[in-house]
Scaffold this motif. Structure first.
Motif, mmCIF file in Angstrom:
data_model
loop_
_atom_site.group_PDB
_atom_site.id
_atom_site.type_symbol
_atom_site.label_atom_id
_atom_site.label_comp_id
_atom_site.label_asym_id
_atom_site.label_seq_id
_atom_site.Cartn_x
_atom_site.Cartn_y
_atom_site.Cartn_z
ATOM 1 N N ALA A 66 0.838 -1.202 0.000
ATOM 2 C CA ALA A 66 0.000 0.000 0.000
ATOM 3 C C ALA A 66 0.871 1.250 0.000
ATOM 4 N N ALA A 67 1.964 1.229 0.740
ATOM 5 C CA ALA A 67 2.859 2.394 0.793
ATOM 6 C C ALA A 67 3.498 2.650 -0.563
ATOM 7 N N GLU A 68 3.924 1.599 -1.225
ATOM 8 C CA GLU A 68 4.543 1.748 -2.550
ATOM 9 C C GLU A 68 3.527 2.294 -3.553
ATOM 10 N N ARG A 69 2.302 1.776 -3.527
ATOM 11 C CA ARG A 69 1.258 2.271 -4.444
ATOM 12 C C ARG A 69 0.943 3.738 -4.163
ATOM 13 N N PHE A 70 0.815 4.098 -2.880
ATOM 14 C CA PHE A 70 0.542 5.488 -2.538
ATOM 15 C C PHE A 70 1.697 6.380 -3.004
ATOM 16 N N TYR A 71 2.914 5.957 -2.722
ATOM 17 C CA TYR A 71 4.082 6.740 -3.119
ATOM 18 C C TYR A 71 4.104 6.950 -4.631
ATOM 19 N N GLN A 72 3.858 5.888 -5.397
ATOM 20 C CA GLN A 72 3.880 6.006 -6.853
ATOM 21 C C GLN A 72 2.794 6.969 -7.345
ATOM 22 N N SER A 73 1.635 6.973 -6.706
ATOM 23 C CA SER A 73 0.576 7.913 -7.104
ATOM 24 C C SER A 73 1.000 9.349 -6.795
ATOM 25 N N GLN A 74 1.653 9.543 -5.654
ATOM 26 C CA GLN A 74 2.142 10.866 -5.292
ATOM 27 C C GLN A 74 3.271 11.302 -6.223
ATOM 28 N N ARG A 75 4.135 10.374 -6.544
ATOM 29 C CA ARG A 75 5.252 10.647 -7.448
ATOM 30 C C ARG A 75 4.716 11.136 -8.793
ATOM 31 N N THR A 76 3.755 10.408 -9.333
ATOM 32 C CA THR A 76 3.166 10.773 -10.619
ATOM 33 C C THR A 76 2.523 12.156 -10.552
ATOM 34 N N ALA A 77 1.779 12.416 -9.497
ATOM 35 C CA ALA A 77 1.076 13.690 -9.360
ATOM 36 C C ALA A 77 2.020 14.859 -9.085
ATOM 37 N N ARG A 78 3.040 14.648 -8.285
ATOM 38 C CA ARG A 78 3.885 15.752 -7.827
ATOM 39 C C ARG A 78 5.053 16.094 -8.747
ATOM 40 N N LEU A 79 5.492 15.170 -9.580
ATOM 41 C CA LEU A 79 6.648 15.464 -10.425
ATOM 42 C C LEU A 79 6.343 16.500 -11.505
ATOM 43 N N GLY A 80 5.073 16.852 -11.680
ATOM 44 C CA GLY A 80 4.710 17.948 -12.584
ATOM 45 C C GLY A 80 5.040 19.307 -11.999
ATOM 46 N N ASP A 81 5.278 19.360 -10.704
ATOM 47 C CA ASP A 81 5.643 20.586 -9.995
ATOM 48 C C ASP A 81 7.157 20.754 -10.121
ATOM 49 N N ALA A 82 7.604 21.869 -10.681
ATOM 50 C CA ALA A 82 9.037 22.083 -10.926
ATOM 51 C C ALA A 82 9.879 22.062 -9.654
ATOM 52 N N SER A 83 9.263 22.306 -8.482
ATOM 53 C CA SER A 83 10.028 22.314 -7.237
ATOM 54 C C SER A 83 10.250 20.908 -6.674
ATOM 55 N N ILE A 84 9.560 19.918 -7.246
ATOM 56 C CA ILE A 84 9.651 18.529 -6.762
ATOM 57 C C ILE A 84 10.589 17.729 -7.663
ATOM 58 N N SER B 287 5.619 20.593 2.998
ATOM 59 C CA SER B 287 5.636 21.939 3.560
ATOM 60 C C SER B 287 6.728 22.103 4.624
ATOM 61 N N PHE B 288 6.878 21.104 5.473
ATOM 62 C CA PHE B 288 7.884 21.153 6.545
ATOM 63 C C PHE B 288 9.294 21.248 5.951
ATOM 64 N N VAL B 289 9.580 20.430 4.974
ATOM 65 C CA VAL B 289 10.917 20.414 4.379
ATOM 66 C C VAL B 289 11.157 21.675 3.537
ATOM 67 N N ALA B 290 10.123 22.155 2.858
ATOM 68 C CA ALA B 290 10.267 23.354 2.039
ATOM 69 C C ALA B 290 10.525 24.591 2.881
ATOM 70 N N GLY B 291 10.106 24.524 4.154
ATOM 71 C CA GLY B 291 10.331 25.646 5.068
ATOM 72 C C GLY B 291 9.331 26.693 4.865
ATOM 73 N N GLY C 276 13.190 21.329 -3.045
ATOM 74 C CA GLY C 276 14.390 22.122 -2.820
ATOM 75 C C GLY C 276 15.625 21.252 -2.621
ATOM 76 N N GLY C 277 15.625 20.060 -3.205
ATOM 77 C CA GLY C 277 16.753 19.146 -3.080
ATOM 78 C C GLY C 277 16.790 18.346 -1.794
ATOM 79 N N LYS C 278 15.812 18.545 -0.909
ATOM 80 C CA LYS C 278 15.767 17.842 0.373
ATOM 81 C C LYS C 278 14.633 16.816 0.368
ATOM 82 N N VAL C 279 14.934 15.624 0.843
ATOM 83 C CA VAL C 279 13.962 14.525 0.862
ATOM 84 C C VAL C 279 12.829 14.822 1.850
ATOM 85 N N PHE C 280 11.594 14.520 1.401
ATOM 86 C CA PHE C 280 10.463 14.661 2.320
ATOM 87 C C PHE C 280 9.611 13.405 2.441
#
Length: 109
Positions: A9-27, A105-109, A41-45
């Motif tokens: 479930a974690a891998e599936r959720f992560y992959q869905s987030q990866r697909t959705a968020r990689l369109g954002d230039a900051s990710i 949000s926490f990692v982005a500051g 910003g180059g920092k893992v979240f």
């Protein structure tokens, strides 16, 4: 044991987030601990790890999740943990979307 648990479930959720968020230039993404992690910003979240979703969030929130039995401190295998990294269990999966955003949000500051 590999970092990724295929089709968890974690891998599936992560992959869905990866697909959705990689369109954002900051990710971005990078490899770490034998898996792929999302960064801002180059920092893992966030990344999947052995059937859990690992997020970097405020220490107080990590403590709340641990107290509720929904997470444990993330340990990549060398015995050192951090107050701001939580490995969130699949039974708390309904909280993953909010935690993913909180981590970003926490990692982005």
């Amino acid at each position: 044991m590999p970092a990724e648990v295929p089709d968890s479930a974690a891998e599936r959720f992560y992959q869905s987030q990866r697909t959705a968020r990689l369109g954002d230039a900051s990710i971005t993404q990078k490899k770490m601990f034998g898996t792929t992690a999302l960064c801002v910003g180059g920092k893992v979240f966030m990344f999947p790890w052995r059937g859990t979703l690992v997020v970097k969030i405020p220490a107080a929130r990590v403590e709340e999740l641990i107290a509720a039995g929904h997470a444990e401190r993330f340990d990549p295998g060398h015995g050192r943990t951090s107050a701001t990294w939580a490995a969130v269990f699949a039974d708390a999966g309904e909280q993953w979307p909010h935690l993913a955003e909180q981590a970003r949000s926490f990692v982005a500051g």
